[in-house]
Design a protein around this motif. Structure first.
Motif, PDB file in Angstrom:
ATOM      1  N   LEU A 178     -13.605  -2.359   0.143  1.00 39.42           N
ATOM      2  CA  LEU A 178     -13.323  -4.031   0.102  1.00 39.42           C
ATOM      3  C   LEU A 178     -14.035  -4.545   1.366  1.00 39.42           C
ATOM      4  O   LEU A 178     -14.505  -5.615   1.661  1.00 39.42           O
ATOM      5  CB  LEU A 178     -11.890  -4.367  -0.063  1.00 39.42           C
ATOM      6  CG  LEU A 178     -11.796  -5.750  -0.164  1.00 39.42           C
ATOM      7  CD1 LEU A 178     -12.283  -6.513  -1.530  1.00 39.42           C
ATOM      8  CD2 LEU A 178     -10.019  -6.259   0.028  1.00 39.42           C
ATOM      9  N   PHE A 184      -6.908  -4.824   3.918  1.00 34.79           N
ATOM     10  CA  PHE A 184      -6.055  -4.762   2.509  1.00 34.79           C
ATOM     11  C   PHE A 184      -6.152  -3.243   2.178  1.00 34.79           C
ATOM     12  O   PHE A 184      -5.628  -3.011   1.047  1.00 34.79           O
ATOM     13  CB  PHE A 184      -6.887  -5.634   1.488  1.00 34.79           C
ATOM     14  CG  PHE A 184      -6.397  -7.247   1.760  1.00 34.79           C
ATOM     15  CD1 PHE A 184      -5.371  -7.298   1.505  1.00 34.79           C
ATOM     16  CD2 PHE A 184      -7.305  -8.011   2.392  1.00 34.79           C
ATOM     17  CE1 PHE A 184      -4.807  -8.810   1.408  1.00 34.79           C
ATOM     18  CE2 PHE A 184      -6.946  -9.303   2.363  1.00 34.79           C
ATOM     19  CZ  PHE A 184      -5.658  -9.786   2.062  1.00 34.79           C
ATOM     20  N   GLN A 185      -6.914  -2.411   2.934  1.00 36.59           N
ATOM     21  CA  GLN A 185      -6.772  -0.862   2.212  1.00 36.59           C
ATOM     22  C   GLN A 185      -6.973  -0.641   0.981  1.00 36.59           C
ATOM     23  O   GLN A 185      -6.674   0.094   0.463  1.00 36.59           O
ATOM     24  CB  GLN A 185      -5.137  -0.491   2.776  1.00 36.59           C
ATOM     25  CG  GLN A 185      -4.823  -0.700   4.127  1.00 36.59           C
ATOM     26  CD  GLN A 185      -3.500  -0.102   4.291  1.00 36.59           C
ATOM     27  OE1 GLN A 185      -3.114   0.670   3.608  1.00 36.59           O
ATOM     28  NE2 GLN A 185      -3.221  -0.537   5.600  1.00 36.59           N
ATOM     29  N   VAL A 186      -8.052  -1.259   0.539  1.00 39.58           N
ATOM     30  CA  VAL A 186      -8.672  -1.325  -0.702  1.00 39.58           C
ATOM     31  C   VAL A 186     -10.210  -0.634  -0.599  1.00 39.58           C
ATOM     32  O   VAL A 186     -10.783  -1.262   0.430  1.00 39.58           O
ATOM     33  CB  VAL A 186      -8.873  -2.613  -1.542  1.00 39.58           C
ATOM     34  CG1 VAL A 186      -9.570  -2.282  -2.744  1.00 39.58           C
ATOM     35  CG2 VAL A 186      -7.776  -3.174  -1.823  1.00 39.58           C
ATOM     36  N   GLY A 202       0.819  -1.150   0.094  1.00 35.27           N
ATOM     37  CA  GLY A 202       0.104  -0.204   0.105  1.00 35.27           C
ATOM     38  C   GLY A 202       0.940   1.211  -0.122  1.00 35.27           C
ATOM     39  O   GLY A 202       0.653   2.080  -0.723  1.00 35.27           O
ATOM     40  N   ALA A 260     -10.533   3.398   4.232  1.00 38.64           N
ATOM     41  CA  ALA A 260      -9.941   2.310   3.560  1.00 38.64           C
ATOM     42  C   ALA A 260      -8.343   2.399   3.820  1.00 38.64           C
ATOM     43  O   ALA A 260      -7.632   1.563   3.557  1.00 38.64           O
ATOM     44  CB  ALA A 260      -9.950   2.680   1.783  1.00 38.64           C
ATOM     45  N   HIS A 261      -7.995   3.640   4.322  1.00 37.78           N
ATOM     46  CA  HIS A 261      -6.465   3.920   4.649  1.00 37.78           C
ATOM     47  C   HIS A 261      -6.360   3.897   6.082  1.00 37.78           C
ATOM     48  O   HIS A 261      -5.336   4.922   6.629  1.00 37.78           O
ATOM     49  CB  HIS A 261      -6.020   5.201   3.721  1.00 37.78           C
ATOM     50  CG  HIS A 261      -6.278   4.849   2.423  1.00 37.78           C
ATOM     51  ND1 HIS A 261      -5.271   3.843   1.742  1.00 37.78           N
ATOM     52  CD2 HIS A 261      -6.999   5.353   1.677  1.00 37.78           C
ATOM     53  CE1 HIS A 261      -6.095   4.048   0.324  1.00 37.78           C
ATOM     54  NE2 HIS A 261      -6.840   4.804   0.383  1.00 37.78           N
ATOM     55  N   GLU A 285       1.184   4.139  -2.880  1.00 34.98           N
ATOM     56  CA  GLU A 285       0.935   5.381  -2.538  1.00 34.98           C
ATOM     57  C   GLU A 285       2.247   6.344  -2.886  1.00 34.98           C
ATOM     58  O   GLU A 285       1.946   7.335  -3.344  1.00 34.98           O
ATOM     59  CB  GLU A 285       0.915   5.593  -1.068  1.00 34.98           C
ATOM     60  CG  GLU A 285      -0.156   6.759  -0.581  1.00 34.98           C
ATOM     61  CD  GLU A 285      -0.631   6.660   0.843  1.00 34.98           C
ATOM     62  OE1 GLU A 285      -0.302   7.283   1.864  1.00 34.98           O
ATOM     63  OE2 GLU A 285      -1.319   5.612   1.156  1.00 34.98           O
TER      64      GLU A 285
END
Lengths: 304, 169
Positions: free
Chosen positions: B38, B33-35, A71, A264-265, A75
């Motif tokens: 998801l 998964f940092q998508v 990730g 998501a992050h 980025e």
């Protein structure tokens, strides 16, 4: 001798089939009992849950690492392409922030002077613990993440979880070395907040969508899309004034808030230990007031 | 004698592989998964694994193993305890009762039946969860999760077939 063994086998087959069927029935009943138990004795279930989560935490931490690395690489590649534009924007931001800094310093001094005048009680001390997100269970019914810090790092139930963008949720279960953070968007999440310039009180309630709803808004208050939402500090669990999000929808069906946190992050979260001495220590007349944050030494302190 | 012990250990380890693999997949589904988006629709890897092994090696995926996997999955995911366990057990029952149908079934047929079984499993999970919550839960995320689960089935099935050929005897 041989004959009797054969006969035993002959009898054993139906018995075994019957036993298997019975075993399955037993397991179904056990699963049903677990459902009831989860509804009835949440404390016991929570203890078992944290034990299992603790045991799995190291495995999850190892599995989460390569994902984090990939990730980061993606980025970085994206950042490289936007370096020039970012730089210009950062310069502008820097200038703007310098103005704000001056304003903040002026306000801080003014605030201190006013506090002095009004003899307002001192803000309780806050302590931060930074933890890595090691588990995101996903699924359709729960919005929570696992982090690799627990009671041995000073975590306790109810503490606020922040990212660099704003409030993400609160600590719901604490194990030795892992904890579960219930996100703002979870259906069980309720956070007292203040909305807009009027600082109207409301409750931010998750419903498993990415935009939680505002409930119990003070009657007669006017809010519109774009209004800022911050924690109110009511209930003494969260520090007041933590940024939460902005109002994006106001109509008859619902008022919704877009949280600042990028779901998501979430690689790291900061957990805020906000010590409210007046709540943790039952103040009884005649008893000497313990120093703020000295709850650990007091035998009469609330169990933590 | 010594040889014998090692051979036996080997057999036990190979026999445990389906269970261990299923458990690993349950944990893998938890990795952040940092998508974007998801996390809500991450496929039910445990369901796929249980379905596959009950069809192909029912002796290595008994009901108690399914129960254990379900409980661990419920505990880790933070979902209501027992819901996932019950659903997996009922899937086990549905498949184990129809063992003969699968013995000569093609891959496409097994997949087609999985489409039905997964739909039933998700529906049950939704019913149980709503019942326990006391109100009707939003079923849309569950539907998307169902789609990803069905879509990823062939990939996992291929992986399982390879595992079965090379390790499980």
């Amino acid at each position: 001798m041989k004959k009797s063994a054969g006969q035993a086998l002959h009898v054993a087959a139906p018995v075994r089939a019957w036993a298997q069927r019975f075993a399955f029935l037993f397991l179904v009943v056990a699963a049903f009992a677990l459902m009831l138990l989860g509804k009835a004795d949440t404390l016991l279930v929570e203890r078992v849950r944290t034990t299992v989560t603790d045991a799995m935490a190291p495995v999850l931490a190892i599995l989460a690492r390569p994902v984090d690395t990939i990730g980061d690489m993606v980025e970085q590649a994206q950042e490289l392409t936007e370096l020039r534009a970012d730089n210009a924007e950062l310069r502008r931001d820097n200038e703007r922030l310098r103005n704000w800094q001056a304003a903040a310093q002026k306000l801080e001094a003014e605030n201190a002077a006013l506090r002095e005048l009004s003899r307002l009680t001192v803000e309780p001390g806050t302590r931060f613990v930074t933890a890595r997100v090691i588990g995101d269970p996903g699924g359709a019914f729960v919005r929570s993440v696992l982090v690799n810090a627990g009671s041995r790092d000073g975590l306790a139930k109810g503490q606020a979880a922040l990212t660099s963008d704003g409030l993400a949720g609160r600590v719901a279960e604490v194990g030795q070395r892992s904890a579960r953070v219930l996100l703002l968007t979870d259906i069980n999440s309720r956070v007292p907040i203040l909305v807009g310039k009027g600082r109207d009180r409301a409750i931010l309630a998750g419903d498993n969508t990415n935009q939680p709803r505002l409930l119990y808004l003070t009657p007669g208050s006017e809010i519109r899309p774009g209004d800022q939402v911050v924690t109110s500090g009511h209930g003494g669990v969260f520090p007041p004034g933590l940024p939460v999000g902005v109002v994006i929808q106001v109509d008859e069906t619902a008022m919704r808030v877009q949280p600042f946190v990028g779901w998501a992050h979430m690689e790291y979260v900061r957990l805020v230990d906000y010590e409210l001495p007046s709540i943790l220590l039952p103040a009884s007349p005649g008893q000497a007031q313990a120093p703020p944050g000295g709850a650990s030494g007091a035998p009469s302190g609330a169990p933590r | 004698m010594n040889q014998n012990v090692w051979t036996r250990l080997d057999v036990v380890a190979r026999g445990l592989l389906p269970f261990a693999l299923t458990l690993f997949l349950v944990i893998l589904a938890m990795v952040p998964f940092q998508v974007p988006g998801l996390s809500a629709v991450v496929p039910s890897l445990g369901l796929i694994a249980v379905y596959f092994w009950v069809i192909h090696r029912p002796d290595l995926m008994p009901a108690w193993a399914v129960f254990l996997i379900g409980v661990i999955q419920d505990l880790l995911s933070g979902a209501h305890l027992g819901v996932g366990t019950m659903v997996l057990l009922l899937v086990w029952l549905a498949v184990a009762a129809q063992g003969r149908v699968f013995s000569s079934a093609s891959f496409m047929l097994v997949w087609a039946i999985f489409v039905l079984v997964a739909a039933g499993a998700q529906l049950l999970a939704w019913l149980f969860s709503s019942m326990i919550a006391g109100f009707i839960l939003d079923a849309r995320p569950l539907f998307f999760q169902y789609l990803t689960t069905v879509a990823i089935y062939p990939c996992l099935a291929w992986l399982f077939v390879q595992t079965q050929r090379s390790f499980v005897r």
